[in-house]
Design a protein around this motif. Structure first.
Motif, PDB file in Angstrom:
ATOM      1  N   VAL A 286       0.850  -1.183   0.000  1.00 35.51           N
ATOM      2  CA  VAL A 286       0.000   0.000   0.000  1.00 35.51           C
ATOM      3  C   VAL A 286       0.891   1.240   0.000  1.00 35.51           C
ATOM      4  O   VAL A 286       1.882   1.313   0.727  1.00 35.51           O
ATOM      5  CB  VAL A 286      -0.929   0.009   1.230  1.00 35.51           C
ATOM      6  CG1 VAL A 286      -1.625   1.356   1.377  1.00 35.51           C
ATOM      7  CG2 VAL A 286      -1.953  -1.113   1.119  1.00 35.51           C
ATOM      8  N   THR A 287       0.528   2.211  -0.824  1.00 37.08           N
ATOM      9  CA  THR A 287       1.212   3.503  -0.848  1.00 37.08           C
ATOM     10  C   THR A 287       0.218   4.591  -0.505  1.00 37.08           C
ATOM     11  O   THR A 287      -0.883   4.642  -1.066  1.00 37.08           O
ATOM     12  CB  THR A 287       1.826   3.784  -2.231  1.00 37.08           C
ATOM     13  OG1 THR A 287       2.859   2.830  -2.489  1.00 37.08           O
ATOM     14  CG2 THR A 287       2.412   5.187  -2.297  1.00 37.08           C
ATOM     15  N   ILE A 288       0.614   5.461   0.421  1.00 37.33           N
ATOM     16  CA  ILE A 288      -0.202   6.619   0.786  1.00 37.33           C
ATOM     17  C   ILE A 288       0.699   7.834   0.670  1.00 37.33           C
ATOM     18  O   ILE A 288       1.679   7.963   1.406  1.00 37.33           O
ATOM     19  CB  ILE A 288      -0.765   6.486   2.206  1.00 37.33           C
ATOM     20  CG1 ILE A 288      -1.639   5.232   2.309  1.00 37.33           C
ATOM     21  CG2 ILE A 288      -1.553   7.727   2.603  1.00 37.33           C
ATOM     22  CD1 ILE A 288      -2.040   4.871   3.719  1.00 37.33           C
ATOM     23  N   SER A 289       0.391   8.716  -0.261  1.00 36.17           N
ATOM     24  CA  SER A 289       1.328   9.796  -0.569  1.00 36.17           C
ATOM     25  C   SER A 289       0.589  11.071  -0.958  1.00 36.17           C
ATOM     26  O   SER A 289      -0.446  11.027  -1.629  1.00 36.17           O
ATOM     27  CB  SER A 289       2.244   9.357  -1.719  1.00 36.17           C
ATOM     28  OG  SER A 289       3.175  10.358  -2.033  1.00 36.17           O
ATOM     29  N   GLY A 290       1.141  12.199  -0.541  1.00 34.55           N
ATOM     30  CA  GLY A 290       0.663  13.494  -1.022  1.00 34.55           C
ATOM     31  C   GLY A 290      -0.600  14.002  -0.396  1.00 34.55           C
ATOM     32  O   GLY A 290      -1.255  14.887  -0.950  1.00 34.55           O
ATOM     33  N   LEU A 291      -0.982  13.491   0.791  1.00 32.73           N
ATOM     34  CA  LEU A 291      -2.195  13.923   1.472  1.00 32.73           C
ATOM     35  C   LEU A 291      -1.849  14.809   2.661  1.00 32.73           C
ATOM     36  O   LEU A 291      -0.712  14.813   3.150  1.00 32.73           O
ATOM     37  CB  LEU A 291      -2.978  12.712   1.979  1.00 32.73           C
ATOM     38  CG  LEU A 291      -3.384  11.629   0.985  1.00 32.73           C
ATOM     39  CD1 LEU A 291      -4.043  10.469   1.722  1.00 32.73           C
ATOM     40  CD2 LEU A 291      -4.323  12.189  -0.077  1.00 32.73           C
ATOM     41  N   THR A 292      -2.849  15.510   3.171  1.00 33.09           N
ATOM     42  CA  THR A 292      -2.794  16.089   4.503  1.00 33.09           C
ATOM     43  C   THR A 292      -3.750  15.301   5.375  1.00 33.09           C
ATOM     44  O   THR A 292      -4.936  15.198   5.058  1.00 33.09           O
ATOM     45  CB  THR A 292      -3.175  17.574   4.496  1.00 33.09           C
ATOM     46  OG1 THR A 292      -2.137  18.323   3.867  1.00 33.09           O
ATOM     47  CG2 THR A 292      -3.351  18.094   5.908  1.00 33.09           C
ATOM     48  N   ILE A 293      -3.229  14.744   6.458  1.00 32.99           N
ATOM     49  CA  ILE A 293      -4.032  13.935   7.367  1.00 32.99           C
ATOM     50  C   ILE A 293      -4.054  14.675   8.698  1.00 32.99           C
ATOM     51  O   ILE A 293      -3.041  14.770   9.392  1.00 32.99           O
ATOM     52  CB  ILE A 293      -3.440  12.519   7.519  1.00 32.99           C
ATOM     53  CG1 ILE A 293      -3.279  11.870   6.133  1.00 32.99           C
ATOM     54  CG2 ILE A 293      -4.310  11.663   8.414  1.00 32.99           C
ATOM     55  CD1 ILE A 293      -2.496  10.579   6.142  1.00 32.99           C
ATOM     56  N   ASP A 294      -5.201  15.218   9.042  1.00 28.21           N
ATOM     57  CA  ASP A 294      -5.330  16.140  10.168  1.00 28.21           C
ATOM     58  C   ASP A 294      -6.271  15.543  11.207  1.00 28.21           C
ATOM     59  O   ASP A 294      -7.444  15.302  10.928  1.00 28.21           O
ATOM     60  CB  ASP A 294      -5.865  17.486   9.676  1.00 28.21           C
ATOM     61  CG  ASP A 294      -5.841  18.568  10.729  1.00 28.21           C
ATOM     62  OD1 ASP A 294      -5.645  18.252  11.925  1.00 28.21           O
ATOM     63  OD2 ASP A 294      -6.024  19.747  10.368  1.00 28.21           O
TER      64      ASP A 294
END
Length: 854
Positions: A286-294
């Motif tokens: 799994v790749t999780i990239s380029g988000l803002t997780i607030d």
């Protein structure tokens, strides 16, 4: 029932379906009715596609519970399709879910599929209120002979207490009828991409979704697919159970210096500071990239604040709490406002196979942790947690206002992948408690490298300590190299690198980098690191590292803690290139179980207190390669070596301590050391004991070894010009005792440049000879020794009392023949005349000695 290609108009209710399933309404025009369509109670498996539902004077589509409040059956439209319609210009709302009742499913759990409809707007409005139309009699429109006209103010598109059941996103963004010659509404292909915020495209299937979870769950989304997330705000808690790449708009732009475009922002859908995982990863690759997780959803209020005062609604951003998940890639995200960790790789069970291939790189972590004990999760808040044999590369991340940067723990299995996934490197963390806590690696676990990180401290009133790097409970080797550690930001007790419970067979290797503005630069101990006994003690090598403690600080501390009950060994080897600059203390070795294996060429510069201190420790240290303010013992002058001696606390200061040797074959004694005898005691046979000018009130004995005592006037005739003297005087009234004894095989001992004076100005005996108060009888006594040389000294002020019928300046005595002793260039004066006197040179000796020794 199938209703197709019909116009239904001018009715009180255009279509009313009550407890009827499997109906189809296709390609119709439903307009100018009081209400367009009503669905009551159970209306499952409905198909309502490609219709115009317009200009009805209440609402276009209405869902009702018609059971008089019993909710039996519950109003549902399961497995239904209300798609590709134009639902517009209905006076008081387009779609309304009005169902009420205590036993109904909560809004949002009884969904109706209204995706891909045109609602007359590219931004449909929502309300949880019921539509606000007047009574029926007031709503007869002008066209039917009444007076009612559409309301002036725009009404909500989606309304009702259960409006959360209306799943209307994505919606059509173009209201054009693409086939005007065909009855009903045919949308323009490819424009079902309307979302109130954001949007997600499966780049393989080219399907569009308004929520990330919907895109994940879609039956056409399978392993290997990529979900491209558009800028916008996504309020959802995600479960990723497929091998997917989830890419935000900034998946190619670093948050640490890059120029970012508008963000895709993930917010928690519920508030649970103690347990909420915003993205649960249940798959490998799994790749999780380029988000803002607030973790702070402004709409939610947990009541628990972060260290910077932000309300926190979630514990973790991205987690793996299941076994056998490999190759998670978390990169270029902004992750903030969480109570526990940003990325947690934990696994479900310690006994499961080790995982590998995880990469956590180039993320920005911000504002983690709470100190509110009522939260259930106080005193946490780290960027990355690696636990239970989860091997990862953690690199190039930045963290601000964290409590902890990276924590590891409970590794016992070998890494099944490449060594790349055993590294924590090039991270920059600003923390309130710990930069890296490298903990609990044992058995067959693979060694980690902690390299080229940058850790700075933040002061926080809730904290007591701050550590740049803590190496704890390690039974396998570790490498800590080239890190920059700066504690300037905190007033708390700070350590650059702390070593606790590290086994002797897995010595921690620390090299390179800098440590500055801390109370202690490198701290080895067997208790303080975890406030408990370290059964494996602490073992480390340090080399090529620059340490600048704060003004009151210590460069290197090796402590066998008084709090420990096991007192396991604490051992440090100082390799080449260690530099300690400033601070009050350079190096301390404390208590019995603390050992410095080697000092090597450690350099001390501008230390305001002691360079080296032994505290309740009898271990010897070879510091001949050490540099003290630019000088080694070998390159320093005699005066400089005395200055060095005065900044070392060891056996010349306390007979219970070991000896720190700074120059080969030499010992240095100063008035601050205050004891020639202790200098003699620490000396090895053949050593030169250099004694600085000053007064030494003691009785000195050289026994069983050869030493060369050198006073301030070495090489200067006792009767010639002299500088300030090195004086040996009696510590108290000492008639019958000897100021300097050379005996028991101390062959070859030399005494050069002293004043041996029987008058201690601080002692009064009452015996006065030539105006001098005499406190002792014997100056130098040599017994059974060959080749003793006594030269360039002054021996004076000796006398007898009633208990001691003799006074002797230099007395050579032997019961067996001795030879080779030389008495020369001395001044003997004010010796009370007795039976044995050599008048020309003033030396009194026994006739036995005279004849046997020459």
């Amino acid at each position: 029932m199938i209703l197709r290609e019909s116009r239904i108009w001018g009715n009180r209710s255009g279509i009313d379906i009550n407890n009827s399933n499997n109906n189809q309404i296709l390609n119709c025009i439903i307009e100018d009715n009081h209400t367009g369509l009503i669905f009551r109670n159970q209306t499952d498996n409905t198909v309502m596609n490609e219709n115009f539902i317009q200009n009805n004077r209440t609402v276009g589509v209405l869902f009702l519970d018609a059971s008089s409040g019993t909710n039996v059956p519950v109003q549902t439209a399961a497995n239904s399709s209300f798609n590709n319609n134009s639902i517009t210009e209905n006076w008081y709302g387009q779609v309304v879910d009005r169902q009420v009742g205590g036993s109904l499913p909560a809004p949002g759990t009884n969904l109706k599929n209204f995706e891909c409809n045109w609602y007359g707007s590219n931004s449909p409005s929502l309300s949880t209120l019921n539509s606000a139309e007047p009574a029926y009699s007031a709503l007869i429109p002008v066209m039917f002979g009444g007076t009612a006209t559409p309301p002036v103010l725009p009404q909500p598109n989606i309304a009702g207490p259960a409006s959360a059941n209306i799943k209307f996103q994505p919606y059509l963004t173009i209201g054009t009828d693409n086939a005007p010659g065909t009855i009903g509404f045919q949308p323009v292909p490819g424009n079902c991409q309307g979302c109130l915020s954001g949007g997600v495209t499966n780049t393989t299937t080219m399907e569009f979704f308004c929520s990330i979870q919907e895109a994940i769950d879609d039956i056409n989304t399978i392993d290997g697919h990529t979900l491209q997330v558009l800028a916008g705000t996504y309020v959802e808690n995600l479960i990723v159970d497929k091998e997917l790449s989830i890419l935000g708009p900034n998946s190619a732009i670093s948050p640490n210096g890059g120029t970012r475009v508008a963000e895709a922002i993930l917010l928690p859908a519920t508030s649970d500071i103690d347990g909420l995982e915003m993205i649960q990863v249940l798959a490998s690759n799994v790749t999780i990239s380029g988000l803002t997780i607030d973790g702070n959803n402004p709409v939610l209020t947990s009541g628990f604040l972060s260290a910077s005062g932000v309300d926190i609604d979630a514990a973790e951003a991205i987690t793996i709490y299941s076994d056998n998940r490999n190759n998670l890639n978390v990169s270029k995200n902004i992750i903030k406002n969480l109570s526990y960790f940003g990325v947690t790789l934990y696994g479900a069970s310690f006994s499961a196979p080790a995982t590998t291939g995880h990469v956590i790189t180039d993320n920005l972590f911000q504002n983690f942790g709470t100190y509110n004990n009522a939260s259930g999760i106080a005193f946490w808040g780290g960027a990355v947690l690696l636990y239970n044999n989860q091997y990862a590369q953690v690199s190039n991340n930045t963290g601000t206002n964290l409590r902890i940067g990276v924590q590891t723990g409970n590794f016992a299995q070998a890494n099944p992948g490449a060594a790349l996934y055993q590294s924590i490197e090039n991270n920059t963390f600003n923390t309130r408690r710990l930069g890296i806590f490298h903990n609990l690696h044992y058995s067959a676990s693979s060694p980690y490298t902690i390299n080229a990180n940058n850790f700075t401290a933040i002061d926080d009133a809730n904290e007591i300590n701050w550590d740049g790097i803590s190496l704890a409970s390690l039974s396998v080797p570790s490498t800590t190299s080239n890190n920059i550690i700066n504690g300037a930001g905190t007033t708390k007790n700070s350590k650059g690198i702390q070593v606790w419970n590290v086994k002797s067979t897995s010595i921690a290797a620390v090299s390179g980098g800098t440590i500055s503005n801390v109370n202690t630069g490198v701290f080895l101990n067997n208790f303080e690191g975890y406030n408990s006994n370290a059964d494996d003690g602490a073992h480390a090598n340090i080399s090529v590292i620059s340490i600048t403690p704060n003004a009151a600080g210590t460069g290197v501390r090796v402590l066998d803690s008084p709090s420990s009950t096991s007192h396991a060994n604490v051992q440090l080897t100082i390799g080449p290139g260690v530099m300690v600059t400033g601070g009050t203390k350079g190096l301390t070795i404390e208590n019995d179980a603390a050992t410095l294996i080697a000092a090597n060429n450690i350099t001390f510069t501008a230390t305001t207190g002691n360079y080296i201190e032994l505290i309740a420790n009898d271990g010897n240290i070879d510091a001949t390669a050490a540099t003290f303010d630019t000088k080694t013992g070998a390159t320093a002058t005699l005066s400089e070596n005395y200055d060095i001696e005065d900044k070392i606390v060891h056996g010349t200061d306390n007979p219970a301590l070991g000896f720190v040797r700074v120059k080969a074959n030499e010992v240095f004694v100063t008035p601050l050391s205050a004891s020639i005898q202790r200098g003699v005691n620490v000396a090895s046979t053949g050593d030169q004991v250099n004694v600085e000018e000053g007064t030494y009130a003691e009785l000195v004995s050289v026994l069983g070894k050869t030493v060369h005592l050198k006073g301030a006037n070495r090489g200067s005739d006792g009767n010639g010009p002299r500088i300030a003297e090195t004086k040996i005087v009696p510590p108290a009234t000492s008639f019958g005792e000897v100021l300097l004894t050379i005996a028991t095989g101390a062959h070859g001992t030399t005494v050069d440049g002293f004043e041996i004076n029987g008058n201690n100005p601080l002692v009064t005996s009452g015996l006065v000879v030539d105006a001098e108060d005499i406190d002792a009888s014997y100056g130098v006594y040599v017994e059974d020794c060959n080749n003793v040389i006594i030269e360039n000294s002054i021996v004076k002020n000796l006398g007898e009392n009633s208990a001691t019928p003799a006074a002797v300046g230099i007395f050579l005595h032997s019961v067996t023949p001795t030879s080779g002793s030389v008495i020369r260039h001395n001044l003997i004066q004010n010796i009370e005349q007795l039976r044995y006197l050599l008048p020309l040179i003033g030396i009194i000796f026994t006739l036995e000695c005279l004849f046997r020794g020459t």
